[in-house]
Design an enzyme around this catalytic site. Structure first.
Site: not given
Ligand SMILES: CCCCCCCCCC(=O)SCCNC(=O)CCNC(=O)[C@H](O)C(C)(C)COP(=O)(O)OP(=O)(O)OC[C@H]1O[C@@H](n2cnc3c(N)ncnc32)[C@H](O)[C@@H]1OP(=O)(O)O
Length: 222
Positions: A137, A182-183
């Site tokens: 991740d 955005r994906k």
């Molecule tokens: C150099 C090193 C740097 C360190 C890097 C560390 C990286 C660590 C990364 C992480 O671990 S992040 C922590 C774990 N993730 C989270 O806690 C995210 C929790 N989820 C959210 O906050 C929201 O669900 C998210 C921001 C991901 C999306 O919410 P939004 O309201 O911005 O998006 P929306 O629901 O409008 O969906 C946008 C599009 O994405 C799609 N989508 C969203 N979530 C999805 C999903 N889970 N699976 C498939 N498609 C998904 C959704 O269908 C839609 O597609 P369409 O535009 O085609 O309609």
């Protein structure tokens, strides 16, 4: 004025700008006495490939905010001194996540040299699957951030193929496959140094958090 560069049409912060923002913090991605010869050899090989600019070494800090290009924009809370980036949460060298990342901007690829320590144990002698997920991740996430800016993991799917022995060195190799609005779709493989053993493979979906403005626009408007 913030300097930006363009990566395959995607606006990103310049590497130099980000480096200068983070320069005061301790860099944990430098060799220490816990690194095995295999880890050192691989690190030297990637450093060599940095010389012509193809690859870039990515520093690593104990605070998440220091990793983020344009961190002032990300920092919704004032100061987060008590927080730690999860894979950098152990003070003793060698017991947890020892890793160093390298970015290849033109290939939209991030690799991570990873040596799991004894505190990451799952089954006796092997890395816990959650630690493998964490390093995947982080590597994929770092790749997505450098290519696309503000993103979060929406989906991470991992197939575990062969256990990772504690103390061994593996290469986590990730790349952006596709960007659709955005994906951001990425994939990743975790292999032994000689490439012969596939430990894990993964696909991920990251979502860019602001659909309307590029990072450049967001920073310019502050
Ligand atoms: C150099 C090193 C740097 C360190 C890097 C560390 C990286 C660590 C990364 C992480 O671990 S992040 C922590 C774990 N993730 C989270 O806690 C995210 C929790 N989820 C959210 O906050 C929201 O669900 C998210 C921001 C991901 C999306 O919410 P939004 O309201 O911005 O998006 P929306 O629901 O409008 O969906 C946008 C599009 O994405 C799609 N989508 C969203 N979530 C999805 C999903 N889970 N699976 C498939 N498609 C998904 C959704 O269908 C839609 O597609 P369409 O535009 O085609 O309609």
């Amino acid at each position: 004025l913030l300097k930006t560069c363009s990566l395959h049409g995607i606006s990103t912060f310049s590497f130099q700008t980000w480096l200068s923002q983070a320069r005061q913090s301790k860099d944990y991605a430098l060799p220490n006495s816990s690194w095995s010869q295999g880890m050192m050899d691989l690190y030297s090989r990637f450093l060599e490939m940095c010389k012509d600019g193809t690859w870039k070494r990515i520093p690593s800090y104990s605070n998440s905010i220091d990793h983020i290009p344009g961190k002032a924009f990300w920092c919704v809370c004032k100061e987060r001194k008590e927080t730690r980036l999860f894979p950098r949460n152990m003070d003793t060298e060698g017991v947890g996540f020892e890793y160093a990342m390298f970015l290849n901007p033109s290939e939209k690829r991030m690799v991570c040299l990873f040596q799991p320590g004894p505190y990451l144990e799952g089954h006796p002698g092997f890395a816990h699957g959650g630690s493998t997920a964490t390093i995947i991740d982080s590597t994929i996430g770092g790749c997505a951030i450098f290519v696309a800016g503000r993103v979060m993991t929406a989906n991470l799917s991992i197939n575990y193929r062969n256990p990772i022995p504690l103390g061994s060195v593996v290469l986590v190799d990730s790349k952006v496959d596709q960007v659709e609005g955005r994906k951001v779709f990425l994939s990743c493989q975790v292999r032994s140094i000689d490439g012969q053993t596939l430990h894990a493979e993964a696909t991920a979906l990251f979502i860019r958090l602001d659909s309307t403005k590029s990072l450049q626009q967001q920073m310019s408007s502050q």
